[in-house]
Design a protein around this motif. Structure first.
Motif, PDB file in Angstrom:
ATOM      1  N   SER A 196    -115.719   0.163  30.886  1.00 47.61           N
ATOM      2  CA  SER A 196    -114.566   0.948  31.349  1.00 47.61           C
ATOM      3  C   SER A 196    -114.098   0.506  32.728  1.00 47.61           C
ATOM      4  O   SER A 196    -113.058  -0.109  32.855  1.00 47.61           O
ATOM      5  CB  SER A 196    -114.886   2.440  31.330  1.00 47.61           C
ATOM      6  OG  SER A 196    -113.731   3.174  31.674  1.00 47.61           O
ATOM      7  N   CYS A 197    -114.888   0.778  33.780  1.00 47.72           N
ATOM      8  CA  CYS A 197    -114.426   0.437  35.131  1.00 47.72           C
ATOM      9  C   CYS A 197    -114.700  -1.023  35.469  1.00 47.72           C
ATOM     10  O   CYS A 197    -113.985  -1.631  36.253  1.00 47.72           O
ATOM     11  CB  CYS A 197    -115.078   1.340  36.165  1.00 47.72           C
ATOM     12  SG  CYS A 197    -116.824   0.988  36.446  1.00 47.72           S
ATOM     13  N   GLY A 198    -115.774  -1.568  34.926  1.00 46.09           N
ATOM     14  CA  GLY A 198    -116.117  -2.961  35.169  1.00 46.09           C
ATOM     15  C   GLY A 198    -116.712  -3.251  36.535  1.00 46.09           C
ATOM     16  O   GLY A 198    -116.979  -4.410  36.861  1.00 46.09           O
ATOM     17  N   GLY A 252    -119.331  -1.070  38.033  1.00 44.25           N
ATOM     18  CA  GLY A 252    -120.563  -0.333  38.310  1.00 44.25           C
ATOM     19  C   GLY A 252    -120.372   1.104  38.754  1.00 44.25           C
ATOM     20  O   GLY A 252    -121.312   1.722  39.267  1.00 44.25           O
ATOM     21  N   ALA A 270    -120.231   3.790  31.904  1.00 50.13           N
ATOM     22  CA  ALA A 270    -119.953   3.678  30.468  1.00 50.13           C
ATOM     23  C   ALA A 270    -120.755   2.565  29.810  1.00 50.13           C
ATOM     24  O   ALA A 270    -120.999   2.580  28.605  1.00 50.13           O
ATOM     25  CB  ALA A 270    -118.459   3.429  30.244  1.00 50.13           C
ATOM     26  N   CYS A 271    -121.168   1.576  30.614  1.00 50.88           N
ATOM     27  CA  CYS A 271    -121.838   0.384  30.088  1.00 50.88           C
ATOM     28  C   CYS A 271    -123.362   0.466  30.212  1.00 50.88           C
ATOM     29  O   CYS A 271    -124.039  -0.542  30.078  1.00 50.88           O
ATOM     30  CB  CYS A 271    -121.338  -0.827  30.865  1.00 50.88           C
ATOM     31  SG  CYS A 271    -121.767  -0.675  32.618  1.00 50.88           S
ATOM     32  N   ARG A 325    -126.397  -0.689  34.823  1.00 54.06           N
ATOM     33  CA  ARG A 325    -124.980  -0.762  34.456  1.00 54.06           C
ATOM     34  C   ARG A 325    -124.680  -2.214  34.102  1.00 54.06           C
ATOM     35  O   ARG A 325    -124.661  -3.094  34.967  1.00 54.06           O
ATOM     36  CB  ARG A 325    -124.125  -0.197  35.588  1.00 54.06           C
ATOM     37  CG  ARG A 325    -124.431   1.297  35.714  1.00 54.06           C
ATOM     38  CD  ARG A 325    -123.597   2.073  36.672  1.00 54.06           C
ATOM     39  NE  ARG A 325    -123.873   3.509  36.431  1.00 54.06           N
ATOM     40  CZ  ARG A 325    -123.362   4.497  37.125  1.00 54.06           C
ATOM     41  NH1 ARG A 325    -122.509   4.247  38.095  1.00 54.06           N
ATOM     42  NH2 ARG A 325    -123.656   5.753  36.835  1.00 54.06           N
ATOM     43  N   CYS A 365    -122.190  -3.914  33.224  1.00 57.47           N
ATOM     44  CA  CYS A 365    -120.988  -4.649  33.637  1.00 57.47           C
ATOM     45  C   CYS A 365    -121.213  -5.408  34.934  1.00 57.47           C
ATOM     46  O   CYS A 365    -120.463  -6.315  35.255  1.00 57.47           O
ATOM     47  CB  CYS A 365    -119.793  -3.708  33.772  1.00 57.47           C
ATOM     48  SG  CYS A 365    -119.905  -2.551  35.154  1.00 57.47           S
TER      49      CYS A 365
HETATM   50  S1  FES Z   1    -118.116  -0.188  33.036  1.00 61.41           S
HETATM   51 FE1  FES Z   1    -118.160   1.308  34.564  1.00 61.41          FE
HETATM   52  S2  FES Z   1    -120.160   1.049  35.360  1.00 61.41           S
HETATM   53 FE2  FES Z   1    -119.962  -0.556  33.977  1.00 61.41          FE
END
Ligand code: FES
Ligand code: FES
Lengths: 157, 753
Positions: A40-42, A44, A48-49, A59, A61
């Protein structure tokens, strides 16, 4: 070209021919087809990851595949042959998920917390749950976490 | 949005045979003119192609319903299945849903187009899907009666079987083939509410387990054979165009195969998402920026909004009367009135959906397939017609479950990009973007400014004036179609009255005044509402709660201000205003009782009320905070909701909780800021979102009534900000009139410490 990277995912050793800088989330999703782990945010922030590496929540991502030093468990591998993880059970019983997109990450984060520190106090557990849910399922996340941690359904008072 | 009569004649229409592997299926289609059907024998086709209509029953008696509403967390999979299961007389658990491949027959009768939004899923499907279930049940009963050679009145449907005389029974699955030759019955009576076994009771979501085990798939998870990844970089400044691209570094990234410059963006094509995103990062793009004089920022926008509410705008930016009751001027001029005025403001907000924007398209010479998490499938096939000339039946939009949307995925910008890139690439393309792109190229809830004046006499509001200014949602929505040479008027013709800009029939934008007293629930004898729009090149769009997220904040806080000015208890003051509204009064009383309004709170504790009638529901929130000079903590919130006939109380509770907390997070920290013609925020680190440490203990009280079902989460999202601001004032006397609430010298503290 990329070296071969060997990593154990959900109990199975897997060989990947990807650059070591590739974030674990992309290796899981696009190389191994494990799309239960979301992005989601990419950066950290949102969780979501979240997956487990050696039982600890990370995390994925912001975790390069080359730096993964232990076995990886994803949401697809969280339940055992004996059945669902207690956190998953609590989540389903308390009907936490709405759209569900964040929920793999929430469940993996909660499972690591509950497994790592059995008997932890509610506030300790809740403080560490920093995942984001845009459907804002937080009321039921709290409830399910308490149930999974054996604190029953009482959170407030 | 004319509600089409669903009692129109049911029509029989023989469509193609369709089936699942090894099963005989009965497929009923319920189009906008009624119910039709097809019957089928097996045909080995992919799942996405199996269902051309609504309903099938397989050899094991398992019912599969096509869900024509997007599932995005609001629970349509479950609600739609419940509506059918109730009338079809099958046990809960024997029905599942699949997302549709969009077709005009799935049009939502309440919307007039195939689109999920405006809280219309239940409104539109409530009658339609029950009729569908009832017709199918009747055909199965008739088939059994004919087989047994008994009158159909002697047979009845019970839990997935037909029971006949002498205790005989047979499962639906054995009757499907027989039902094939029967006419579709007309006007089958629906079950009275008193007989409901499934509806109105809490039912487990049919997709809950999948969402908790990683099995649920979303648009973002979809893959199709042969697809390539395209990561997009959009012009940072609104209105800028691509001038030149240096793609050397991007092409040096392993896996990157091509760089394609569009007018407003550049795409980096690669074999994997990560390569594409890395390549996009490495692009060196020169932009042709708009004239510096036209470059906007927060200060300029604020000046325009102030100009707007001051009535200084000219032409299309003029302040336009939107609503009038009584004689406001005379109301204010009465002797002995206490006059109060105040100004409120709200910032731009991004949806910040959990699922990143993505779409897959495959444009072929003979048609198009699109796979996406969309709220607007019809917009996609209509736009495709205007782009490439394909009729709707040549454009197959495969609905994917959405990982939260809140209105964002009603926009089809990602789908258009995927289509254009697929056409260039000659194969399937998945268009993706980094989160920073997503947050900088959203369709924002517009910033707004409100000027309010009120006059109170004898403890009652006798006159009210609300002037509001913001960008028009409707003028801006769909502006991006022009990038592709799509004529909005043509698009409107195809989409119908609820289409691209079809709501825009008034000189003012109806949505821009939603939440002012123009949607009257309060008894105020003299009211005037006026609205001014400002023109800035920021894309805006529907955001959970829409216009009310701006105006209700001002309205509900100002009611509070007037109560204090009149020296009254805010609850008592509101009860007088609501004297003609028994549903609202009941909910307000119930919420007040729950929070213990009668007991005066300790020093530093305050309670605030907010009420809305959004979505034809009754929503009352009371928030309790502890506040000092330097900060506050949200202790408790009570929501009392009456959304008419309740389909699934468990989902209503979840949606009320989620909607309210969504609104609360936005009220606390939500702000998209504009500097040098672009959005400043880059992601979830600098666009702060709610986490559970800040959530209050939340009580949801459901007070269902006999009104038609309405949904609640949008309404719950709108009451959070005013209830919070009112509570803070009650606690420490600080009146916060500008969102967001939390600021450096006044922080929100965690409730879990
Ligand atoms: S996608 Fe949001 S913490 Fe990794
Ligand atoms: S359940 Fe939708 S984002 Fe968390």
């Amino acid at each position: 070209m990329a070296d071969i990277i060997t990593v154990t995912v959900n109990g199975e050793p897997r060989e990947l021919r990807v650059p070591p800088e590739m974030p674990l989330v992309w290796a899981l999703r696009e190389e191994l087809g494990l799309t239960g782990t979301k992005l989601s945010c990419g950066i950290g922030v949102c969780g979501a990851c979240t997956v487990h590496v050696s039982g600890k929540a990370v995390r994925s991502c912001v975790t390069p595949i080359g730096e993964v030093s232990g076995p990886v468990t994803t949401i697809e591998g969280l339940s055992s042959p004996g059945g669902l993880h207690p956190v998953q059970k609590a989540w389903i019983e308390n009907a936490v998920a709405q759209c569900g997109f964040c929920q793999s990450g929430f469940i993996m984060a909660a499972a690591a917390l509950v497994d790592e520190a059995p008997g932890a106090q509610p506030a300790e557990l809740l403080q560490q749950m920093t995942n984001i849910c845009r459907c804002s399922t937080f009321s039921r996340v709290r409830l399910a976490m308490m149930v999974a941690a054996g604190h029953g359904a009482k959170i407030h008072d | 949005m004319g509600q089409r009569s669903m009692t129109e004649a049911l029509q029989v229409d023989r469509r193609r045979f369709l089936g699942g592997a090894g099963a005989v299926v009965l497929t009923l289609a319920c189009g906008d003119r009624g119910i039709a059907r097809t019957f089928g024998v097996p045909e080995p086709v992919a799942t996405e192609q199996v269902f051309s209509a609504w309903l099938s029953i397989d050899a094991r008696g398992m019912v599969t319903l096509v869900n024509a509403e997007a599932e995005m967390g609001q629970g349509t999979n479950t609600a739609m299945a419940m509506l059918v299961a109730e009338e079809l007389e099958i046990p809960w658990g024997r029905i599942t849903t699949v997302p549709m491949t969009a077709r005009p027959i799935y049009t939502n009768p309440a919307f007039g187009m195939l689109k999920t939004g405006a809280s219309l899923s239940l409104k539109g499907r409530y009658l339609q899907l029950r009729q569908l279930g009832a017709a199918a049940r009747q055909m199965l009963v008739e088939a059994a009666a004919q087989e047994w050679k008994v009158p159909s009145q002697a047979c009845r449907a019970v839990a997935g079987e037909v029971h006949g005389p002498d205790g005989r029974s047979t499962p639906y699955s054995s009757l499907v083939a027989g039902a094939a030759s029967l006419p579709v019955p007309q006007d089958v009576p629906l079950k009275p509410r008193a007989d409901w076994a499934i509806l109105g009771k809490p039912q487990a979501r049919i997709d809950m387990a999948d969402k908790c085990t990683g099995k649920a798939r979303y648009g973002f998870d979809k893959t199709v054979p042969g697809m390539v990844q395209a990561a997009l970089v959009h012009a940072p400044q609104f209105g800028a165009r691509v001038k030149a691209v240096d793609s050397k570094a991007a092409l040096a990234v392993a896996g990157v195969t091509r760089v394609i410059a569009l007018d407003h963006a550049v795409a980096c094509i690669a074999s994997t998402s990560w390569s594409a995103l890395q390549g996009a990062d490495a692009l060196v793009i020169e932009w042709e920026n708009p004239d510096p004089a036209a470059v906007i920022d927060d200060a300029k926008i604020d000046a325009m909004l102030r100009n707007g509410v001051a009535g200084k705008g000219q032409g299309r930016n003029a302040l336009i009367p939107a609503h009038k009751v009584g004689d406001p001027a005379a109301g204010f001029a009465q002797p002995g009135v206490l006059a109060v005025s105040a100004e409120y403001s709200t910032p731009y907000l991004d949806h910040a959906c959990m699922e990143p924007t993505s779409a897959i398209a495959h444009v072929r010479p003979d048609g198009i397939d699109v796979w996406s998490s969309t709220q607007s499938p019809a917009m996609i096939y209509h736009a495709a017609k205007l782009l490439y000339g394909f009729e709707a039946d040549k454009v197959r939009v495969h609905q994917q479950p959405i990982g939260s949307s809140f209105g964002r995925r009603a926009q089809i910008d990602g789908e258009l990009e995927a289509m254009v890139l697929s056409r260039i690439m000659g194969g399937p393309v998945r268009a993706i973007r980094a989160r920073s792109e997503d947050i900088q190229h959203g369709f924002y809830r517009p910033a707004s400014r409100s000027t309010l004046r009120g006059a109170v006499k004898d403890g009652k509001i006798v006159a009210w004036s609300h002037r509001c200014a913001s960008q028009s949602l409707l003028d801006n929505y769909a502006r991006y179609f022009r990038e592709y040479g799509i004529d909005l008027k043509e698009l409107d013709k195809l989409t119908g009255p609820a289409g691209a800009s079809g709501f825009n029939f008034a000189p003012f934008d109806l949505m821009s005044v939603d939440g002012t007293p123009s949607n009257a629930i309060y008894a105020i004898p003299n009211v005037e509402v006026a609205s001014a729009k400002i023109d800035v090149p920021i894309p805006t769009g529907w955001f959970r709660g829409v216009g009310q997220t701006n105006n209700l904040f001002a309205t509900e806080c100002f009611v509070d201000e007037l109560a204090y000015a009149a020296g009254q208890d805010t609850l008592a003051f509101r009860k007088v205003l609501l004297s003609g509204q028994p549903r609202f009064l009941a909910a307000l009383d119930r919420a007040a009782r729950e929070i213990g309004w009668d007991k005066k709170p300790a020093k530093g504790i305050g309670r605030g009320i907010a009420i809305t009638n959004m979505s034809d529901a009754v929503t009352v929130a009371i928030v309790e905070v502890a506040a000092s000079k330097s900060g506050f903590e949200i202790r408790r919130a009570v929501l009392a909701v009456d959304n008419g006939i309740v389909i699934n109380p468990d989902v209503v509770e979840a949606q009320t909780q989620g909607g309210f907390l969504f609104g609360l997070g936005a009220a606390l920290w939500g702000r998209i800021s504009i500097a040098q013609g672009r959005v400043e925020q880059t992601g979830f680190a600098d666009y702060r979102l709610l986490t559970l440490q800040y959530c209050p203990a939340l009580t949801v009280i459901q007070m269902p009534s006999d009104d038609p079902p309405s949904t609640i989460s949008e309404a719950a999202a709108t009451v959070a900000a005013p209830a919070l601001a009112n509570a803070i004032f009650a606690a420490n006397g600080r009146r916060l009139r500008d969102l967001p609430i939390a600021r450096d010298d006044f922080e929100c503290r965690a409730t879990v410490a």
